[in-house]
Design an enzyme around this catalytic site. Structure first.
Site, PDB file in Angstrom:
ATOM      1  N   LYS A 123       1.849 115.962   4.986  1.00 37.71           N
ATOM      2  CA  LYS A 123       3.113 116.609   4.609  1.00 37.71           C
ATOM      3  C   LYS A 123       2.951 117.465   3.352  1.00 37.71           C
ATOM      4  CE  LYS A 123       5.275 112.662   4.003  1.00 37.71           C
ATOM      5  NZ  LYS A 123       4.290 111.604   4.287  1.00 37.71           N
ATOM      6  N   ARG A 182      13.525 108.669   4.460  1.00 37.39           N
ATOM      7  CA  ARG A 182      12.541 107.683   4.893  1.00 37.39           C
ATOM      8  C   ARG A 182      13.197 106.497   5.562  1.00 37.39           C
ATOM      9  NH1 ARG A 182       8.290 109.319   1.232  1.00 37.39           N
ATOM     10  NH2 ARG A 182       6.482 107.973   1.295  1.00 37.39           N
ATOM     11  N   ARG A 194      -8.285 110.319  -0.975  1.00 37.35           N
ATOM     12  CA  ARG A 194      -7.451 111.402  -1.499  1.00 37.35           C
ATOM     13  C   ARG A 194      -7.595 111.531  -3.018  1.00 37.35           C
ATOM     14  NH1 ARG A 194      -1.289 111.981   0.367  1.00 37.35           N
ATOM     15  NH2 ARG A 194      -0.864 110.062  -0.755  1.00 37.35           N
ATOM     16  N   ARG A 252      -4.373 108.519  -6.878  1.00 36.46           N
ATOM     17  CA  ARG A 252      -3.071 107.896  -7.118  1.00 36.46           C
ATOM     18  C   ARG A 252      -3.225 106.382  -7.025  1.00 36.46           C
ATOM     19  NH1 ARG A 252       1.093 110.818  -3.164  1.00 36.46           N
ATOM     20  NH2 ARG A 252       1.627 108.645  -2.832  1.00 36.46           N
ATOM     21  N   ARG A 300       1.966 100.662   2.664  1.00 34.48           N
ATOM     22  CA  ARG A 300       2.787 101.862   2.860  1.00 34.48           C
ATOM     23  C   ARG A 300       2.854 102.233   4.339  1.00 34.48           C
ATOM     24  NH1 ARG A 300      -0.517 105.404  -0.674  1.00 34.48           N
ATOM     25  NH2 ARG A 300       0.750 107.165  -0.051  1.00 34.48           N
TER      26      ARG A 300
HETATM   27  P1  ADP Z   1       3.229 109.311   0.682  1.00 37.40           P
HETATM   28  O1  ADP Z   1       4.013 110.085   1.676  1.00 37.40           O
HETATM   29  O2  ADP Z   1       1.841 109.792   0.501  1.00 37.40           O
HETATM   30  O3  ADP Z   1       3.352 107.840   0.835  1.00 37.40           O
HETATM   31  P2  ADP Z   1       5.068 109.971  -1.479  1.00 37.40           P
HETATM   32  O4  ADP Z   1       4.527 110.701  -2.639  1.00 37.40           O
HETATM   33  O5  ADP Z   1       6.002 110.663  -0.574  1.00 37.40           O
HETATM   34  O6  ADP Z   1       3.796 109.440  -0.744  1.00 37.40           O
HETATM   35  O7  ADP Z   1       5.765 108.609  -1.984  1.00 37.40           O
HETATM   36  C1  ADP Z   1       5.155 107.713  -2.870  1.00 37.40           C
HETATM   37  C2  ADP Z   1       6.078 106.529  -3.119  1.00 37.40           C
HETATM   38  O8  ADP Z   1       7.318 106.970  -3.715  1.00 37.40           O
HETATM   39  C3  ADP Z   1       6.521 105.768  -1.864  1.00 37.40           C
HETATM   40  O9  ADP Z   1       5.581 104.812  -1.475  1.00 37.40           O
HETATM   41  C4  ADP Z   1       7.849 105.151  -2.348  1.00 37.40           C
HETATM   42  O10 ADP Z   1       7.631 104.022  -3.180  1.00 37.40           O
HETATM   43  C5  ADP Z   1       8.435 106.236  -3.214  1.00 37.40           C
HETATM   44  N1  ADP Z   1       9.292 107.175  -2.412  1.00 37.40           N
HETATM   45  C6  ADP Z   1       9.043 108.480  -2.158  1.00 37.40           C
HETATM   46  N2  ADP Z   1      10.008 109.018  -1.372  1.00 37.40           N
HETATM   47  C7  ADP Z   1      10.884 108.014  -1.120  1.00 37.40           C
HETATM   48  C8  ADP Z   1      12.081 107.911  -0.350  1.00 37.40           C
HETATM   49  N3  ADP Z   1      12.578 108.963   0.332  1.00 37.40           N
HETATM   50  N4  ADP Z   1      12.713 106.708  -0.318  1.00 37.40           N
HETATM   51  C9  ADP Z   1      12.257 105.660  -0.983  1.00 37.40           C
HETATM   52  N5  ADP Z   1      11.127 105.669  -1.703  1.00 37.40           N
HETATM   53  C10 ADP Z   1      10.435 106.828  -1.782  1.00 37.40           C
END
Ligand code: ADP
Ligand code: ZN
Length: 216
Positions: A17, A92, A131, A164, A175
């Site tokens: 993404k 999400r 990554r 990260r 995750r």
């Molecule tokens: P990835 O898609 O690589 O898991 P993101 O950078 O989108 O990583 O998200 C990292 C973390 O931030 C998630 O594991 C969660 O803890 C939090 N997070 C991000 N977006 C959301 C969301 N829409 N709702 C709840 N938690 C979120």
């Protein structure tokens, strides 16, 4: 210009993404709204929200729906979002999707398409644990699949690359579980609304060509 420009990117962590968002932004004047980036910024600035989020993120868990939806609502109200937006990593959960629908309705700026990046688990885990991100500009690399020219250094800005903390194998696995349990239901939700486009292609140039064709 794209005809369909109000977009959601859905996919498991590591599905691409962020990478595809970067390629889209380089070509089209869209707003990029990554809840992960916004949250990481809160964590870095050690705000009260950041402190609360850090614990959940470290465990691979989701931050509460109302919190992220509030952040996104405020961002969507900014004028640049009229040129189109990519919601990257939000919604999400189905509850977040309902909150988003209400916000967009109020702003009178409806969704055009939801892109689902469908990638198998083995590839996801291999990508996540290799990554690397640039500390300065946020560019994304991968030690195995998309390495920087000089190890540990960003091609774009010379910044230092780092992993990260939530990209460790253990957190990456939780995750993925969270994705299947909480986010996967969104696929049906948007399919029923006739908004879903599923992408199974993994080559980023080919994904770009496909998106440009589909959204034209
Ligand atoms: P990835 O898609 O690589 O898991 P993101 O950078 O989108 O990583 O998200 C990292 C973390 O931030 C998630 O594991 C969660 O803890 C939090 N997070 C991000 N977006 C959301 C969301 N829409 N709702 C709840 N938690 C979120
Ligand atoms: Zn950089």
């Amino acid at each position: 210009m794209l005809k369909q420009k109000n977009l959601i990117f859905v996919g498991a962590p590591g599905a691409g993404k962020g990478t595809i968002s970067g390629l889209m932004l380089a070509k089209y004047p869209m707003a990029h709204i990554s809840t992960g980036d916004i949250l990481r910024d809160e964590v870095k600035r050690e705000t009260p929200l950041g402190r609360e989020a850090a614990v959940l993120m470290k465990a691979g868990k989701l931050v509460p729906d109302e919190v992220v939806a509030g952040m996104v609502r405020a961002r969507l109200a900014q004028p640049d979002c009229r040129n189109g937006f990519i919601l990257d990593g939000f919604p999400r959960t189905v509850n977040q999707a309902d909150l988003l629908a209400a916000a967009l309705k109020e702003l009178n700026n409806p969704l055009d398409r939801v892109i689902y990046f469908k990638v198998d688990d083995e590839t996801l885990l291999a990508r996540l644990t290799a990554r690397q991100n640039c500390r300065k500009c946020g560019e994304i690399y991968n030690k195995l699949f998309m390495p920087s020219k000089v190890e540990g250094i960003c091609d774009k800005c010379g910044g230092e690359l780092f992993q990260r903390p939530d990209d460790s194998l253990e957190t990456a696995k939780s995750r993925l579980e969270v994705f299947y349990r909480q986010t996967r239901p969104l696929i049906d939700y948007y399919e029923k609304q006739g908004l879903l486009l599923t992408v199974t292609e993994t080559d980023k140039e080919r994904i770009m060509a496909l998106l440009e064709r589909e959204l034209a």
